[in-house]
Write an enzyme that holds these catalytic residues in place. Structure first.
Site, PDB file in Angstrom:
ATOM      1  N   GLU A 127      22.115  59.175  38.062  1.00  0.00           N
ATOM      2  CA  GLU A 127      22.783  58.048  37.377  1.00  0.00           C
ATOM      3  C   GLU A 127      22.511  57.976  35.879  1.00  0.00           C
ATOM      4  O   GLU A 127      22.173  56.920  35.353  1.00  0.00           O
ATOM      5  CB  GLU A 127      22.386  56.736  38.060  1.00  0.00           C
ATOM      6  CG  GLU A 127      22.759  56.726  39.529  1.00  0.00           C
ATOM      7  CD  GLU A 127      22.301  55.469  40.273  1.00  0.00           C
ATOM      8  OE1 GLU A 127      21.663  54.598  39.674  1.00  0.00           O
ATOM      9  OE2 GLU A 127      22.617  55.375  41.479  1.00  0.00           O
ATOM     10  N   ASN A 169      23.203  63.713  40.401  1.00  0.00           N
ATOM     11  CA  ASN A 169      23.791  62.767  41.355  1.00  0.00           C
ATOM     12  C   ASN A 169      24.221  61.496  40.623  1.00  0.00           C
ATOM     13  O   ASN A 169      23.476  60.962  39.790  1.00  0.00           O
ATOM     14  CB  ASN A 169      22.707  62.421  42.402  1.00  0.00           C
ATOM     15  CG  ASN A 169      23.211  61.662  43.602  1.00  0.00           C
ATOM     16  OD1 ASN A 169      24.145  62.107  44.268  1.00  0.00           O
ATOM     17  ND2 ASN A 169      22.594  60.526  43.906  1.00  0.00           N
ATOM     18  N   HIS A 206      30.075  55.365  46.718  1.00  0.00           N
ATOM     19  CA  HIS A 206      29.993  53.964  47.152  1.00  0.00           C
ATOM     20  C   HIS A 206      31.342  53.317  46.822  1.00  0.00           C
ATOM     21  O   HIS A 206      31.544  52.791  45.731  1.00  0.00           O
ATOM     22  CB  HIS A 206      28.865  53.236  46.412  1.00  0.00           C
ATOM     23  CG  HIS A 206      27.507  53.742  46.743  1.00  0.00           C
ATOM     24  ND1 HIS A 206      26.927  53.586  47.989  1.00  0.00           N
ATOM     25  CD2 HIS A 206      26.590  54.415  46.002  1.00  0.00           C
ATOM     26  CE1 HIS A 206      25.725  54.130  47.992  1.00  0.00           C
ATOM     27  NE2 HIS A 206      25.502  54.649  46.802  1.00  0.00           N
ATOM     28  N   GLU A 235      26.072  59.604  49.226  1.00  0.00           N
ATOM     29  CA  GLU A 235      25.659  58.235  49.604  1.00  0.00           C
ATOM     30  C   GLU A 235      26.853  57.438  50.106  1.00  0.00           C
ATOM     31  O   GLU A 235      27.021  56.256  49.783  1.00  0.00           O
ATOM     32  CB  GLU A 235      25.025  57.518  48.401  1.00  0.00           C
ATOM     33  CG  GLU A 235      23.848  58.266  47.798  1.00  0.00           C
ATOM     34  CD  GLU A 235      23.174  57.542  46.634  1.00  0.00           C
ATOM     35  OE1 GLU A 235      23.450  56.339  46.432  1.00  0.00           O
ATOM     36  OE2 GLU A 235      22.375  58.184  45.926  1.00  0.00           O
ATOM     37  N   ASP A 237      29.503  55.108  51.488  1.00  0.00           N
ATOM     38  CA  ASP A 237      29.808  53.881  52.224  1.00  0.00           C
ATOM     39  C   ASP A 237      31.094  53.312  51.640  1.00  0.00           C
ATOM     40  O   ASP A 237      31.411  53.547  50.476  1.00  0.00           O
ATOM     41  CB  ASP A 237      28.656  52.857  52.241  1.00  0.00           C
ATOM     42  CG  ASP A 237      28.051  52.542  50.887  1.00  0.00           C
ATOM     43  OD1 ASP A 237      28.736  52.664  49.851  1.00  0.00           O
ATOM     44  OD2 ASP A 237      26.872  52.142  50.861  1.00  0.00           O
TER      45      ASP A 237
HETATM   46  O1  G3I Z   1      10.155  46.926  50.556  1.00  0.00           O
HETATM   47  C1  G3I Z   1      10.290  45.713  49.839  1.00  0.00           C
HETATM   48  C2  G3I Z   1       9.826  44.548  50.683  1.00  0.00           C
HETATM   49  O2  G3I Z   1       8.453  44.703  50.918  1.00  0.00           O
HETATM   50  C3  G3I Z   1      10.102  43.257  49.925  1.00  0.00           C
HETATM   51  O3  G3I Z   1       9.769  42.172  50.737  1.00  0.00           O
HETATM   52  C4  G3I Z   1      11.569  43.173  49.556  1.00  0.00           C
HETATM   53  C5  G3I Z   1      11.883  41.926  48.720  1.00  0.00           C
HETATM   54  O4  G3I Z   1      12.928  42.151  47.836  1.00  0.00           O
HETATM   55  O5  G3I Z   1      11.912  44.284  48.785  1.00  0.00           O
HETATM   56  C6  G3I Z   1      11.747  45.517  49.488  1.00  0.00           C
HETATM   57  O6  G3I Z   1      12.128  46.586  48.655  1.00  0.00           O
HETATM   58  C7  G3I Z   1      13.504  46.732  48.458  1.00  0.00           C
HETATM   59  C8  G3I Z   1      13.925  48.109  48.956  1.00  0.00           C
HETATM   60  O7  G3I Z   1      15.283  48.336  48.685  1.00  0.00           O
HETATM   61  C9  G3I Z   1      13.713  48.292  50.461  1.00  0.00           C
HETATM   62  O8  G3I Z   1      14.545  47.428  51.166  1.00  0.00           O
HETATM   63  C10 G3I Z   1      13.810  46.587  46.987  1.00  0.00           C
HETATM   64  O9  G3I Z   1      13.554  45.264  46.566  1.00  0.00           O
HETATM   65  C11 G3I Z   1      15.250  46.955  46.716  1.00  0.00           C
HETATM   66  O10 G3I Z   1      15.445  46.993  45.306  1.00  0.00           O
HETATM   67  C12 G3I Z   1      15.556  48.324  47.279  1.00  0.00           C
HETATM   68  O11 G3I Z   1      16.922  48.552  47.097  1.00  0.00           O
HETATM   69  C13 G3I Z   1      17.294  49.926  47.134  1.00  0.00           C
HETATM   70  C14 G3I Z   1      18.029  50.296  45.868  1.00  0.00           C
HETATM   71  O12 G3I Z   1      18.490  51.634  45.957  1.00  0.00           O
HETATM   72  C15 G3I Z   1      17.122  50.156  44.656  1.00  0.00           C
HETATM   73  O13 G3I Z   1      17.691  50.686  43.517  1.00  0.00           O
HETATM   74  C16 G3I Z   1      18.193  50.133  48.346  1.00  0.00           C
HETATM   75  O14 G3I Z   1      17.430  49.968  49.549  1.00  0.00           O
HETATM   76  C17 G3I Z   1      18.801  51.539  48.323  1.00  0.00           C
HETATM   77  O15 G3I Z   1      19.793  51.621  49.316  1.00  0.00           O
HETATM   78  C18 G3I Z   1      19.441  51.792  46.975  1.00  0.00           C
HETATM   79  O16 G3I Z   1      19.934  53.113  46.968  1.00  0.00           O
HETATM   80  C19 G3I Z   1      20.617  53.500  45.787  1.00  0.00           C
HETATM   81  C20 G3I Z   1      20.348  54.967  45.563  1.00  0.00           C
HETATM   82  O17 G3I Z   1      18.950  55.207  45.513  1.00  0.00           O
HETATM   83  C21 G3I Z   1      21.016  55.462  44.295  1.00  0.00           C
HETATM   84  N1  G3I Z   1      22.428  55.161  44.291  1.00  0.00           N
HETATM   85  C22 G3I Z   1      22.779  53.772  44.577  1.00  0.00           C
HETATM   86  C23 G3I Z   1      22.140  53.303  45.875  1.00  0.00           C
HETATM   87  C24 G3I Z   1      22.538  51.878  46.208  1.00  0.00           C
HETATM   88  O18 G3I Z   1      22.076  50.981  45.252  1.00  0.00           O
END
Ligand code: G3I
Length: 302
Positions: A127, A169, A206, A235, A237
Site C-alpha cells: 500500500e 501488494n 476489496h 485479499e 472480498d
Molecule cells: O487483537 C486486538 C484485540 O486484542 C483488541 O481488543 C481489539 C480492539 O480494537 O483490537 C484487536 O486488534 C485488531 C486486529 O485487527 C485483530 O482483530 C486491530 O485493532 C485492528 O486494527 C486489526 O484490523 C486489521 C487491519 O488490517 C489493520 O490494518 C484487520 O483485522 C485486517 O483484516 C486488515 O487487513 C488489511 C490488510 O492487512 C492490508 N489490506 C487491507 C486489509 C483490510 O483493512
C-alpha cells in the site's frame, strides 16, 4: 472437484484464505479453512507490530501458530507484510530518515530469516501509493525517508530469502483506468527495466460500492503479467458477495497464465474486517453462500 483448493489446483493455481490465529480454536472455522483452501495468509500475525514489538526483539508466537497450522495441513503460505505505513509498532512510528531505513532492513532480515525457504510469496511492500487521482506515493514516514525505500526493501528481501517470490501488494489498483493503477504499473515497469528484484504484484481486490469491480480487471492483470511479473488476487472480498462478480474475478485470474491464485480475506462473513458488507463465501453458521457455488463452478471450468 468439490473444494475450492482442489478445483483451483486443476490449473496449477491455489485458492487461499486469510486466517486469524485467534479463530483456529473455533472448529467450524478451522474445518472450513482446512477443507476448502490450499493457501494461507496470516490476517495480522506476520505484520510489523506483531513480529517486532520492540526493536530487534522478534516474536513469532502468533505468526507461527498460523504458519504451523497451515503447513501441518498441507497448505502453502503467503507472507504478509514486511514494509508498510500501517500497523507499525510504536518504536517504528517515531523513527524517520536513515534510522527508519535501517530499522526496515533489520525487520525484513529478521522476519525473512525466521521463515527462510518456507514462504511461497512475500508481500514485501504494502500500500505505498496514494488514493485518488494524484498517482503519487502515499505520504508516510517510509516515503519521507527517500523515494527509493521500496526498492531497498525488495533488494533486502531478495538477499534474505532468494526462494520466496517477492510481491508488491495494494488496493484500488484493479481498475486499469485509475491513476493509482497506472502509478503502480510505472513503478513495476521501472523496477523490471532496472533489475530491481520483484516477482509478483498482489491485487487486494476489496470491492465495494466506492471501488466496485470493473471488467477491465482482466486487462490490468494481463498488462502487469506482460511486464514479466506474476500476479495474484490477494485479499478478495466483495460487498454483498454477488455470485456473478465473484465468478468474474475468478475467471479473470484463470484467463491470465501468470495469475498464481486467489485469496479471500476471511472465511465467514462474521470473520470479515467488513462483516457488515457480508462480503465472503460462507455464512456465519458455516454454510456455503451462492457466491461459493459460483466460485467453485468457475474454478471447475464453468
Ligand atoms: O487483537 C486486538 C484485540 O486484542 C483488541 O481488543 C481489539 C480492539 O480494537 O483490537 C484487536 O486488534 C485488531 C486486529 O485487527 C485483530 O482483530 C486491530 O485493532 C485492528 O486494527 C486489526 O484490523 C486489521 C487491519 O488490517 C489493520 O490494518 C484487520 O483485522 C485486517 O483484516 C486488515 O487487513 C488489511 C490488510 O492487512 C492490508 N489490506 C487491507 C486489509 C483490510 O483493512
Amino acid at each position: 472437484e468439490s473444494t475450492l483448493g482442489a478445483a483451483a489446483a486443476q490449473s496449477g493455481r491455489y485458492f487461499g484464505v486469510a486466517v486469524a490465529s485467534g479463530r483456529l480454536g473455533d472448529s467450524t472455522y478451522a474445518t472450513i479453512a482446512n477443507r476448502e483452501f490450499n493457501s494461507v495468509t496470516a490476517e495480522n500475525e506476520m505484520k510489523i507490530d506483531a513480529t517486532e514489538p520492540q526493536r530487534g526483539q522478534f516474536n513469532f508466537t502468533a505468526a507461527d501458530r498460523v504458519y504451523n497450522w497451515a503447513v501441518q495441513n498441507g497448505k502453502e503460505v503467503r507472507g504478509h507484510t514486511l514494509a508498510w505505513h500501517s500497523q507499525q509498532p510504536g518504536w517504528m512510528q517515531s523513527l524517520s530518515g536513515n534510522d527508519l531505513r535501517q530499522a526496515m532492513v533489520g525487520h525484513i532480515n529478521g522476519v525473512m530469516a525466521h521463515y527462510k525457504g518456507k514462504i511461497a510469496q512475500w508481500d514485501v511492500v504494502n500500500e505505498a501509493f496514494a488514493d485518488g487521482s494524484s498517482g503519487a506515493r502515499r505520504d508516510s514516514n517510509l516515503q519521507r525517508s527517500g523515494n527509493d525505500w521500496i526498492e531497498l526493501a525488495f533488494r533486502t528481501a531478495r538477499a534474505a530469502d532468494p526462494s520466496a517470490k517477492l510481491c508488491y501488494n495494494d488496493y484500488n489498483v484493479e481498475n486499469w483506468t485509475w491513476a493509482k493503477t497506472q502509478a503502480m504499473y510505472s513503478m513495476v515497469r521501472d523496477f523490471k527495466q532496472r533489475g530491481v528484484p520483484i516477482d509478483c504484484v498482489g491485487f487486494q481486490s476489496h470491492f465495494n460500492s466506492g471501488s466496485p469491480y470493473n471488467s477491465n480487471f482482466r486487462t490490468t492483470l494481463q498488462n502487469f503479467a506482460a511486464l514479466g511479473v506474476d500476479v495474484a488476487v490477494t485479499e478478495l472480498d466483495i460487498q454483498g458477495a454477488s455470485p456473478t462478480t465473484y465468478a468474474n474475478v475468478v475467471n479473470d485470474c484463470l484467463a491470465v497464465e501468470r495469475c498464481l491464485g486467489v485469496t479471500v480475506w476471511g472465511v465467514r462473513d462474521s470473520d470479515s474486517w467488513r462483516s457488515e458488507h457480508t462480503p465472503l463465501l460462507f455464512n456465519n453458521d458455516g454454510s456455503k453462500k451462492a457466491a461459493y457455488n459460483a466460485v467453485l463452478d468457475a474454478l471447475n471450468g464453468g
